[in-house]
Scaffold this motif. Structure first.
Motif, PDB file in Angstrom:
ATOM      1  N   MET A   1       0.850  -1.172   0.000  1.00 39.93           N
ATOM      2  CA  MET A   1       0.000   0.000   0.000  1.00 39.93           C
ATOM      3  C   MET A   1       0.885   1.220   0.000  1.00 39.93           C
ATOM      4  O   MET A   1       1.739   1.320   0.842  1.00 39.93           O
ATOM      5  CB  MET A   1      -0.781   0.028   1.290  1.00 39.93           C
ATOM      6  CG  MET A   1      -2.233  -0.304   1.212  1.00 39.93           C
ATOM      7  SD  MET A   1      -3.295   0.804   0.403  1.00 39.93           S
ATOM      8  CE  MET A   1      -4.092  -0.261  -0.707  1.00 39.93           C
ATOM      9  N   VAL A   2       0.709   2.090  -0.967  1.00 47.07           N
ATOM     10  CA  VAL A   2       1.460   3.320  -0.980  1.00 47.07           C
ATOM     11  C   VAL A   2       0.538   4.410  -0.511  1.00 47.07           C
ATOM     12  O   VAL A   2      -0.546   4.528  -1.016  1.00 47.07           O
ATOM     13  CB  VAL A   2       1.905   3.678  -2.378  1.00 47.07           C
ATOM     14  CG1 VAL A   2       2.750   4.903  -2.360  1.00 47.07           C
ATOM     15  CG2 VAL A   2       2.665   2.543  -2.969  1.00 47.07           C
ATOM     16  N   LEU A   3       0.960   5.227   0.436  1.00 47.98           N
ATOM     17  CA  LEU A   3       0.139   6.312   0.931  1.00 47.98           C
ATOM     18  C   LEU A   3       0.880   7.601   0.699  1.00 47.98           C
ATOM     19  O   LEU A   3       1.917   7.816   1.286  1.00 47.98           O
ATOM     20  CB  LEU A   3      -0.142   6.136   2.413  1.00 47.98           C
ATOM     21  CG  LEU A   3      -0.844   4.831   2.712  1.00 47.98           C
ATOM     22  CD1 LEU A   3      -0.965   4.645   4.188  1.00 47.98           C
ATOM     23  CD2 LEU A   3      -2.179   4.805   2.054  1.00 47.98           C
ATOM     24  N   PHE A   4       0.389   8.463  -0.187  1.00 44.83           N
ATOM     25  CA  PHE A   4       1.016   9.746  -0.446  1.00 44.83           C
ATOM     26  C   PHE A   4       0.214  10.800   0.275  1.00 44.83           C
ATOM     27  O   PHE A   4      -0.835  11.188  -0.175  1.00 44.83           O
ATOM     28  CB  PHE A   4       1.032  10.041  -1.936  1.00 44.83           C
ATOM     29  CG  PHE A   4       1.921   9.106  -2.681  1.00 44.83           C
ATOM     30  CD1 PHE A   4       1.413   7.970  -3.247  1.00 44.83           C
ATOM     31  CD2 PHE A   4       3.262   9.358  -2.786  1.00 44.83           C
ATOM     32  CE1 PHE A   4       2.228   7.095  -3.933  1.00 44.83           C
ATOM     33  CE2 PHE A   4       4.083   8.496  -3.473  1.00 44.83           C
ATOM     34  CZ  PHE A   4       3.566   7.364  -4.041  1.00 44.83           C
ATOM     35  N   VAL A   5       0.674  11.250   1.386  1.00 40.73           N
ATOM     36  CA  VAL A   5       0.136  12.267   2.280  1.00 40.73           C
ATOM     37  C   VAL A   5       0.003  11.598   3.623  1.00 40.73           C
ATOM     38  O   VAL A   5       0.869  10.863   3.957  1.00 40.73           O
ATOM     39  CB  VAL A   5      -1.178  12.854   1.765  1.00 40.73           C
ATOM     40  CG1 VAL A   5      -1.644  13.927   2.742  1.00 40.73           C
ATOM     41  CG2 VAL A   5      -0.990  13.468   0.403  1.00 40.73           C
ATOM     42  N   ASN A   6      -1.104  11.836   4.368  1.00 40.35           N
ATOM     43  CA  ASN A   6      -1.146  11.237   5.676  1.00 40.35           C
ATOM     44  C   ASN A   6      -2.532  10.915   6.195  1.00 40.35           C
ATOM     45  O   ASN A   6      -3.450  11.623   5.962  1.00 40.35           O
ATOM     46  CB  ASN A   6      -0.502  12.146   6.680  1.00 40.35           C
ATOM     47  CG  ASN A   6       0.631  12.891   6.129  1.00 40.35           C
ATOM     48  OD1 ASN A   6       0.640  13.287   4.982  1.00 40.35           O
ATOM     49  ND2 ASN A   6       1.615  13.152   6.918  1.00 40.35           N
TER      50      ASN A   6
ATOM     51  N   ASN B   1      -3.006  -3.171  -4.822  1.00 41.44           N
ATOM     52  CA  ASN B   1      -3.064  -3.823  -6.134  1.00 41.44           C
ATOM     53  C   ASN B   1      -2.174  -5.057  -6.172  1.00 41.44           C
ATOM     54  O   ASN B   1      -1.929  -5.624  -7.228  1.00 41.44           O
ATOM     55  CB  ASN B   1      -2.678  -2.844  -7.242  1.00 41.44           C
ATOM     56  CG  ASN B   1      -1.205  -2.467  -7.218  1.00 41.44           C
ATOM     57  OD1 ASN B   1      -0.496  -2.798  -6.268  1.00 41.44           O
ATOM     58  ND2 ASN B   1      -0.737  -1.781  -8.241  1.00 41.44           N
ATOM     59  N   GLY B   2      -1.666  -5.485  -5.012  1.00 39.54           N
ATOM     60  CA  GLY B   2      -0.858  -6.698  -4.936  1.00 39.54           C
ATOM     61  C   GLY B   2       0.625  -6.472  -5.087  1.00 39.54           C
ATOM     62  O   GLY B   2       1.405  -7.422  -5.042  1.00 39.54           O
ATOM     63  N   ASN B   3       1.064  -5.221  -5.247  1.00 35.95           N
ATOM     64  CA  ASN B   3       2.486  -4.924  -5.425  1.00 35.95           C
ATOM     65  C   ASN B   3       3.024  -4.128  -4.243  1.00 35.95           C
ATOM     66  O   ASN B   3       2.325  -3.275  -3.696  1.00 35.95           O
ATOM     67  CB  ASN B   3       2.714  -4.111  -6.698  1.00 35.95           C
ATOM     68  CG  ASN B   3       2.293  -4.860  -7.940  1.00 35.95           C
ATOM     69  OD1 ASN B   3       2.547  -6.061  -8.069  1.00 35.95           O
ATOM     70  ND2 ASN B   3       1.635  -4.165  -8.852  1.00 35.95           N
TER      71      ASN B   3
ATOM     72  N   GLY C   1      -0.995   0.296  -4.578  1.00 38.17           N
ATOM     73  CA  GLY C   1      -2.220   0.925  -4.092  1.00 38.17           C
ATOM     74  C   GLY C   1      -1.914   2.330  -3.601  1.00 38.17           C
ATOM     75  O   GLY C   1      -0.868   2.572  -3.000  1.00 38.17           O
ATOM     76  N   LEU C   2      -2.806   3.275  -3.865  1.00 36.43           N
ATOM     77  CA  LEU C   2      -2.482   4.679  -3.611  1.00 36.43           C
ATOM     78  C   LEU C   2      -3.577   5.421  -2.861  1.00 36.43           C
ATOM     79  O   LEU C   2      -4.759   5.296  -3.175  1.00 36.43           O
ATOM     80  CB  LEU C   2      -2.241   5.381  -4.951  1.00 36.43           C
ATOM     81  CG  LEU C   2      -2.056   6.905  -4.922  1.00 36.43           C
ATOM     82  CD1 LEU C   2      -0.723   7.256  -4.262  1.00 36.43           C
ATOM     83  CD2 LEU C   2      -2.118   7.473  -6.335  1.00 36.43           C
ATOM     84  N   PHE C   3      -3.186   6.187  -1.863  1.00 38.33           N
ATOM     85  CA  PHE C   3      -4.031   7.194  -1.230  1.00 38.33           C
ATOM     86  C   PHE C   3      -3.331   8.531  -1.446  1.00 38.33           C
ATOM     87  O   PHE C   3      -2.137   8.653  -1.209  1.00 38.33           O
ATOM     88  CB  PHE C   3      -4.181   6.961   0.281  1.00 38.33           C
ATOM     89  CG  PHE C   3      -5.134   5.870   0.646  1.00 38.33           C
ATOM     90  CD1 PHE C   3      -4.727   4.549   0.605  1.00 38.33           C
ATOM     91  CD2 PHE C   3      -6.429   6.153   1.043  1.00 38.33           C
ATOM     92  CE1 PHE C   3      -5.600   3.534   0.942  1.00 38.33           C
ATOM     93  CE2 PHE C   3      -7.308   5.152   1.382  1.00 38.33           C
ATOM     94  CZ  PHE C   3      -6.903   3.828   1.331  1.00 38.33           C
ATOM     95  N   SER C   4      -4.064   9.518  -1.898  1.00 41.37           N
ATOM     96  CA  SER C   4      -3.448  10.797  -2.194  1.00 41.37           C
ATOM     97  C   SER C   4      -4.401  11.944  -1.886  1.00 41.37           C
ATOM     98  O   SER C   4      -5.611  11.739  -1.712  1.00 41.37           O
ATOM     99  CB  SER C   4      -3.038  10.846  -3.659  1.00 41.37           C
ATOM    100  OG  SER C   4      -2.372  12.066  -3.956  1.00 41.37           O
ATOM    101  N   ASN C   5      -3.847  13.157  -1.829  1.00 39.80           N
ATOM    102  CA  ASN C   5      -4.631  14.357  -1.547  1.00 39.80           C
ATOM    103  C   ASN C   5      -5.506  14.158  -0.317  1.00 39.80           C
ATOM    104  O   ASN C   5      -6.699  14.462  -0.321  1.00 39.80           O
ATOM    105  CB  ASN C   5      -5.493  14.735  -2.760  1.00 39.80           C
ATOM    106  CG  ASN C   5      -4.663  15.237  -3.928  1.00 39.80           C
ATOM    107  OD1 ASN C   5      -3.868  14.497  -4.484  1.00 39.80           O
ATOM    108  ND2 ASN C   5      -4.840  16.504  -4.289  1.00 39.80           N
TER     109      ASN C   5
END
Length: 356
Positions: free
Chosen positions: A7-12, A302-304, A314-318
């Protein structure tokens, strides 16, 4: 743990646990129209004032709020394609709202998931793993984010989901609201991505979507729970906003749009809660999985693992919040706690991205 998830999380923000459920329509109310989306997925257009959500004992004197009074600016992000809100298969007549037609089995299973697999303030549910961020420096009046959903291979006795959430705790009591996407074959009967909403209130009980009373559906085109058809490797994008109404104190679930007005899906009335009157103590975002009884864990995001580019996982942003004064702020302007309990199977990367 047989699975890798990233899981990639861009921000917080934060990420918690749980699993899923479905809805039921009031069989005593004759629908004005019905929409069969696919096999075993039918929505009935029910009179907004006779919807099952209003049958909750705490809502005997509740007056329906038809529109949120919160003003908000649109989040800007170029995802390119596959917006989850573009394909509208349901348009109920004015004065009615879409309610998913359920079976007793769905309703029963939703209650089991809420009671046995949901611990909103910690990752102490056996077999549950999380990757996310949260801030507990409240009070907060809301949280919003862009986040991706992907088709995944999830076993019948496994669950994988991504969510944004708010919550407050005092002693053994917890009030909690979350919204996002979930893959739960054991409950929904398929491996599709489903949009969902969940709440846990002052009676100590939790409920998904409209599997039991409590949530008030307002939108006539976007139900709180719905299947999202995604192709493998092609993400779909969610832009949700959970926020407390500045006038009524109700907690709204809004889908943020890019080229058309935002859509207020519905709300959880303030009467359901005893710890959220003056906002929530914490907010968060992230991914969660529930392992099978054998101990095998499904993929997340997304499994990566988040070792490549910004859209490779996988992304969370803004991610933004409303502070106690209803002022909109970037999440990274508050102290943030990273949550990752299984580094061998899942990953978390925090960064800062700006989309225009």
């Amino acid at each position: 743990m047989s699975a890798r998830i990233r899981m990639v999380l861009f921000v917080n923000l934060l990420s918690l646990l749980f699993s899923t459920a479905i809805l039921h329509s009031n069989q005593s109310t004759l629908p004005l129209r019905s929409f069969k989306i696919s096999e075993n997925v039918t929505y009935d257009c029910i009179d907004i004032y006779k919807q099952p959500g209003l049958e909750h004992p705490f809502l005997k004197t509740h007056k329906i709020q038809l529109k949120s009074s919160i003003s908000r600016h649109e989040l800007k992000m170029q995802t390119g394609k596959n917006e989850t809100s573009d394909k509208r298969k349901i348009v109920c007549p004015n004065g009615t709202v879409p309610i998913l037609r359920n079976t007793k089995e769905y309703v029963t299973n939703s209650q089991v998931f809420a009671e046995e697999h949901f611990h909103p303030l910690s990752a102490d549910s056996p077999g549950t793993h999380i990757a996310g961020v949260r801030s507990s420096i409240g009070p907060f009046r809301g949280v919003q984010a862009w986040f991706s959903a992907n088709a995944l291979n999830v076993g019948k006795d496994q669950v994988s989901y991504g969510q944004i959430y708010i919550g407050s705790g005092s002693g053994n009591q917890v009030n909690y609201i979350s919204a996002g996407w979930i893959i739960n074959p054991g409950l929904y009967g398929d491996q599709r991505v489903w949009a969902f909403g969940f709440w846990k209130g002052k009676d100590g009980k939790g409920c998904y979507n409209t599997a039991c009373s409590g949530f008030v559906q307002v939108s006539k085109v976007i139900p709180i729970v719905r299947p999202i058809d995604l192709k493998p490797g092609v993400p779909g994008w969610f832009r949700y906003f959970i926020h407390q109404d500045i006038n009524t104190g109700n907690w709204w679930m809004t889908q943020l749009m890019q080229n058309i007005p935002d859509e207020d899906i519905g709300y959880w009335p303030k009467e359901l809660f005893n710890l959220l009157e003056n906002g929530a103590n914490m907010v968060g975002v992230g991914g969660v999985v529930q392992a099978s009884h054998s101990g095998s864990s499904p993929p997340m995001g997304n499994g990566n693992f988040p070792n490549g580019g910004r859209l490779d996982s996988g992304l969370f942003s803004n991610i933004e919040v409303l502070n106690s004064n209803y002022e909109q702020r970037k999440m990274n302007s508050f102290p943030v706690e990273n949550l990752l309990d299984s580094e061998k199977c899942y990953g978390l990367r925090i960064g800062k991205l700006t989309f225009h």
